[in-house]
Design a protein around this motif. Structure first.
Motif, PDB file in Angstrom:
ATOM      1  N   SER A 109       3.775   1.809 -13.666  1.00  0.00           N
ATOM      2  CA  SER A 109       3.942   0.356 -13.535  1.00  0.00           C
ATOM      3  C   SER A 109       3.688  -0.097 -12.101  1.00  0.00           C
ATOM      4  O   SER A 109       3.388  -1.268 -11.864  1.00  0.00           O
ATOM      5  CB  SER A 109       5.345  -0.077 -13.976  1.00  0.00           C
ATOM      6  N   VAL A 110       3.793   0.829 -11.126  1.00  0.00           N
ATOM      7  CA  VAL A 110       3.543   0.455  -9.726  1.00  0.00           C
ATOM      8  C   VAL A 110       2.065   0.130  -9.508  1.00  0.00           C
ATOM      9  O   VAL A 110       1.742  -0.933  -8.966  1.00  0.00           O
ATOM     10  CB  VAL A 110       4.022   1.559  -8.765  1.00  0.00           C
ATOM     11  N   PRO A 111       1.112   1.019  -9.907  1.00  0.00           N
ATOM     12  CA  PRO A 111      -0.301   0.617  -9.807  1.00  0.00           C
ATOM     13  C   PRO A 111      -0.618  -0.629 -10.621  1.00  0.00           C
ATOM     14  O   PRO A 111      -1.419  -1.463 -10.199  1.00  0.00           O
ATOM     15  CB  PRO A 111      -1.058   1.836 -10.354  1.00  0.00           C
ATOM     16  N   PHE A 112       0.014  -0.765 -11.789  1.00  0.00           N
ATOM     17  CA  PHE A 112      -0.184  -1.971 -12.599  1.00  0.00           C
ATOM     18  C   PHE A 112       0.241  -3.206 -11.821  1.00  0.00           C
ATOM     19  O   PHE A 112      -0.476  -4.222 -11.780  1.00  0.00           O
ATOM     20  CB  PHE A 112       0.608  -1.868 -13.907  1.00  0.00           C
ATOM     21  N   ALA A 113       1.416  -3.146 -11.189  1.00  0.00           N
ATOM     22  CA  ALA A 113       1.920  -4.280 -10.413  1.00  0.00           C
ATOM     23  C   ALA A 113       1.014  -4.575  -9.229  1.00  0.00           C
ATOM     24  O   ALA A 113       0.779  -5.743  -8.890  1.00  0.00           O
ATOM     25  CB  ALA A 113       3.344  -4.004  -9.935  1.00  0.00           C
ATOM     26  N   PHE A 114       0.485  -3.537  -8.601  1.00  0.00           N
ATOM     27  CA  PHE A 114      -0.414  -3.721  -7.450  1.00  0.00           C
ATOM     28  C   PHE A 114      -1.685  -4.449  -7.875  1.00  0.00           C
ATOM     29  O   PHE A 114      -2.114  -5.406  -7.214  1.00  0.00           O
ATOM     30  CB  PHE A 114      -0.749  -2.363  -6.836  1.00  0.00           C
ATOM     31  N   VAL A 115      -2.292  -3.993  -8.961  1.00  0.00           N
ATOM     32  CA  VAL A 115      -3.517  -4.635  -9.451  1.00  0.00           C
ATOM     33  C   VAL A 115      -3.222  -6.073  -9.876  1.00  0.00           C
ATOM     34  O   VAL A 115      -4.001  -6.995  -9.580  1.00  0.00           O
ATOM     35  CB  VAL A 115      -4.113  -3.834 -10.628  1.00  0.00           C
ATOM     36  N   LEU A 116      -2.094  -6.283 -10.554  1.00  0.00           N
ATOM     37  CA  LEU A 116      -1.713  -7.635 -10.969  1.00  0.00           C
ATOM     38  C   LEU A 116      -1.504  -8.531  -9.754  1.00  0.00           C
ATOM     39  O   LEU A 116      -1.897  -9.712  -9.758  1.00  0.00           O
ATOM     40  CB  LEU A 116      -0.431  -7.570 -11.811  1.00  0.00           C
ATOM     41  N   VAL A 148       0.841  -1.204   0.000  1.00  0.00           N
ATOM     42  CA  VAL A 148       0.000   0.000   0.000  1.00  0.00           C
ATOM     43  C   VAL A 148       0.875   1.252   0.000  1.00  0.00           C
ATOM     44  O   VAL A 148       0.621   2.213  -0.744  1.00  0.00           O
ATOM     45  CB  VAL A 148      -0.945   0.000   1.218  1.00  0.00           C
ATOM     46  N   GLY A 149       1.927   1.245   0.818  1.00  0.00           N
ATOM     47  CA  GLY A 149       2.815   2.402   0.879  1.00  0.00           C
ATOM     48  C   GLY A 149       3.483   2.695  -0.452  1.00  0.00           C
ATOM     49  O   GLY A 149       3.535   3.845  -0.896  1.00  0.00           O
ATOM     50  N   LEU A 150       3.979   1.657  -1.122  1.00  0.00           N
ATOM     51  CA  LEU A 150       4.640   1.858  -2.410  1.00  0.00           C
ATOM     52  C   LEU A 150       3.650   2.316  -3.470  1.00  0.00           C
ATOM     53  O   LEU A 150       3.989   3.135  -4.341  1.00  0.00           O
ATOM     54  CB  LEU A 150       5.325   0.562  -2.845  1.00  0.00           C
ATOM     55  N   LEU A 151       2.431   1.800  -3.413  1.00  0.00           N
ATOM     56  CA  LEU A 151       1.407   2.229  -4.371  1.00  0.00           C
ATOM     57  C   LEU A 151       1.146   3.729  -4.231  1.00  0.00           C
ATOM     58  O   LEU A 151       1.186   4.474  -5.219  1.00  0.00           O
ATOM     59  CB  LEU A 151       0.113   1.448  -4.144  1.00  0.00           C
ATOM     60  N   VAL A 152       0.889   4.171  -3.012  1.00  0.00           N
ATOM     61  CA  VAL A 152       0.590   5.586  -2.785  1.00  0.00           C
ATOM     62  C   VAL A 152       1.810   6.450  -3.100  1.00  0.00           C
ATOM     63  O   VAL A 152       1.678   7.564  -3.629  1.00  0.00           O
ATOM     64  CB  VAL A 152       0.117   5.819  -1.335  1.00  0.00           C
ATOM     65  N   ALA A 153       2.999   5.947  -2.819  1.00  0.00           N
ATOM     66  CA  ALA A 153       4.222   6.699  -3.126  1.00  0.00           C
ATOM     67  C   ALA A 153       4.365   6.975  -4.614  1.00  0.00           C
ATOM     68  O   ALA A 153       4.985   7.969  -5.019  1.00  0.00           O
ATOM     69  CB  ALA A 153       5.441   5.950  -2.609  1.00  0.00           C
ATOM     70  N   SER A 154       3.786   6.106  -5.442  1.00  0.00           N
ATOM     71  CA  SER A 154       3.903   6.287  -6.898  1.00  0.00           C
ATOM     72  C   SER A 154       2.994   7.394  -7.417  1.00  0.00           C
ATOM     73  O   SER A 154       3.242   7.947  -8.495  1.00  0.00           O
ATOM     74  CB  SER A 154       3.575   4.971  -7.621  1.00  0.00           C
ATOM     75  N   PHE A 155       1.934   7.749  -6.670  1.00  0.00           N
ATOM     76  CA  PHE A 155       0.958   8.714  -7.181  1.00  0.00           C
ATOM     77  C   PHE A 155       1.560  10.094  -7.467  1.00  0.00           C
ATOM     78  O   PHE A 155       1.354  10.645  -8.555  1.00  0.00           O
ATOM     79  CB  PHE A 155      -0.225   8.844  -6.213  1.00  0.00           C
ATOM     80  N   ASN A 207       3.575  12.223 -15.451  1.00  0.00           N
ATOM     81  CA  ASN A 207       2.330  12.184 -16.223  1.00  0.00           C
ATOM     82  C   ASN A 207       2.369  11.234 -17.426  1.00  0.00           C
ATOM     83  O   ASN A 207       2.065  11.641 -18.560  1.00  0.00           O
ATOM     84  CB  ASN A 207       1.971  13.597 -16.697  1.00  0.00           C
ATOM     85  N   PRO A 208       2.714   9.949 -17.229  1.00  0.00           N
ATOM     86  CA  PRO A 208       2.698   9.019 -18.369  1.00  0.00           C
ATOM     87  C   PRO A 208       1.276   8.810 -18.875  1.00  0.00           C
ATOM     88  O   PRO A 208       0.348   8.599 -18.098  1.00  0.00           O
ATOM     89  CB  PRO A 208       3.265   7.722 -17.760  1.00  0.00           C
ATOM     90  N   TYR A 209       1.115   8.931 -20.208  1.00  0.00           N
ATOM     91  CA  TYR A 209      -0.191   8.750 -20.859  1.00  0.00           C
ATOM     92  C   TYR A 209      -1.260   9.669 -20.256  1.00  0.00           C
ATOM     93  O   TYR A 209      -2.444   9.318 -20.243  1.00  0.00           O
ATOM     94  CB  TYR A 209      -0.644   7.288 -20.781  1.00  0.00           C
ATOM     95  N   ASN A 210      -0.854  10.795 -19.721  1.00  0.00           N
ATOM     96  CA  ASN A 210      -1.765  11.767 -19.107  1.00  0.00           C
ATOM     97  C   ASN A 210      -2.526  11.187 -17.914  1.00  0.00           C
ATOM     98  O   ASN A 210      -3.615  11.661 -17.563  1.00  0.00           O
ATOM     99  CB  ASN A 210      -2.759  12.312 -20.144  1.00  0.00           C
ATOM    100  N   LEU A 211      -1.960  10.178 -17.270  1.00  0.00           N
ATOM    101  CA  LEU A 211      -2.626   9.548 -16.125  1.00  0.00           C
ATOM    102  C   LEU A 211      -2.622  10.451 -14.897  1.00  0.00           C
ATOM    103  O   LEU A 211      -3.495  10.326 -14.031  1.00  0.00           O
ATOM    104  CB  LEU A 211      -1.931   8.220 -15.795  1.00  0.00           C
ATOM    105  N   LEU A 260      -9.766   9.712  -5.582  1.00  0.00           N
ATOM    106  CA  LEU A 260      -8.923   9.559  -4.393  1.00  0.00           C
ATOM    107  C   LEU A 260      -9.707   8.945  -3.239  1.00  0.00           C
ATOM    108  O   LEU A 260      -9.191   8.089  -2.518  1.00  0.00           O
ATOM    109  CB  LEU A 260      -8.340  10.913  -3.987  1.00  0.00           C
ATOM    110  N   TYR A 261     -10.961   9.375  -3.060  1.00  0.00           N
ATOM    111  CA  TYR A 261     -11.801   8.768  -2.026  1.00  0.00           C
ATOM    112  C   TYR A 261     -11.989   7.272  -2.282  1.00  0.00           C
ATOM    113  O   TYR A 261     -11.950   6.455  -1.354  1.00  0.00           O
ATOM    114  CB  TYR A 261     -13.167   9.452  -1.975  1.00  0.00           C
ATOM    115  N   ALA A 262     -12.211   6.915  -3.555  1.00  0.00           N
ATOM    116  CA  ALA A 262     -12.401   5.503  -3.913  1.00  0.00           C
ATOM    117  C   ALA A 262     -11.137   4.699  -3.627  1.00  0.00           C
ATOM    118  O   ALA A 262     -11.201   3.573  -3.111  1.00  0.00           O
ATOM    119  CB  ALA A 262     -12.798   5.381  -5.381  1.00  0.00           C
ATOM    120  N   ILE A 263      -9.983   5.270  -3.958  1.00  0.00           N
ATOM    121  CA  ILE A 263      -8.711   4.588  -3.704  1.00  0.00           C
ATOM    122  C   ILE A 263      -8.526   4.356  -2.211  1.00  0.00           C
ATOM    123  O   ILE A 263      -8.117   3.278  -1.775  1.00  0.00           O
ATOM    124  CB  ILE A 263      -7.547   5.414  -4.283  1.00  0.00           C
TER     125      ILE A 263
END
Length: 253
Positions: free
Chosen positions: A233-240, A154-161, A168-172, A182-185
């Protein structure tokens, strides 16, 4: 020698404390919105806080590795590790999300009604992280697998935001200016930390062990995504990680 793992754990805590200092001491400047002046927090220190979280995760990985290699695992070391984790991977992510919510509200006309009540849900993250860590220390089932998502993930995921917002890769990065996202996350992360869901650990028993398959998929998939997604890639890895844990979950815990 027996104090080496504890020193590494304290390195984790040191990095978490330094991240808090970066967030709290972020300089502010004056911005105008509809001819009204507002204090806006400079984002750069938050990026440094993200970097400190990554370094804290390295220390968190090394302390357990050193304890097992030296054969000096102890109840005290386990408790110290949890105390460090609740700061680095609970409090710091909560503070980052608090700042991100504030930035998101600053982009809207609702900035006039913004108050700490609207930003307070971010602090649920450290609360649920503390609950999860206390539960983990008492739960004897979590030997081969985790139950619920571990706090370092969780910490690494939030650190990536903040880093995604910066590069801003792909305007994400634009999507993190939506406070509803953010509330949903926050809600999803709080649930996953305490949910009775078996999650993969990273303990490789042997190269031929078939149980290593989801771990190999995770490592290869994450490595392959880095050139394409960058920090996304961090959120991608988290979801995976969550998907693989659900697909390859053990029959019993």
């Amino acid at each position: 020698m027996k104090q080496i793992p504890n020193i590494l754990t304290l390195g984790n805590l040191f990095c978490g404390a330094l991240a808090i200092i970066f967030i709290l001491n972020a300089p502010q400047y004056i911005a105008q919105f509809n001819d009204v002046d507002f204090g806006v927090t400079a984002p750069e220190p938050v990026y440094w806080a993200s970097a400190m979280l990554v370094l804290a995760a390295v220390f968190d990985f090394l302390d357990g590795l050193a304890a097992r290699a030296l054969g000096v695992q102890s109840p005290m070391g386990k408790e110290l590790d949890s105390l460090a984790d609740v700061v680095s991977f609970g409090l710091v992510p909560g503070m980052i999300l608090f700042r991100m919510l504030r930035i998101a509200y600053m982009q809207t006309e609702e900035v006039y009604s913004m108050n700490y009540v609207l930003l307070a849900p971010a602090l649920l993250v450290p609360c649920f992280a503390a609950y999860r860590l206390a539960k983990f220390n008492l739960d004897t089932r979590q030997t081969e697998h985790f139950i619920g998502v571990p706090t370092p993930a969780v910490g690494l995921l939030v650190a990536s935001f903040p880093l995604i917002m910066l590069f801003n890769p792909y305007n994400l990065g634009h999507y993190f200016l939506n406070y509803w996202l953010l509330y949903a996350i926050i809600a999803v992360l709080c649930y996953l930390m305490v949910a009775e869901i078996p999650m993969l650990s990273f303990k490789f028993k042997g190269l031929k062990d078939k149980n290593n398959l989801p771990r190999i998929i995770l490592v290869v998939g994450t490595a392959a995504s880095i050139p394409l997604l960058g920090f996304a890639s961090v959120p991608f890895a988290f979801v995976l990680y969550v998907i693989l844990s659900l697909v390859f979950k053990p029959k019993s815990i």
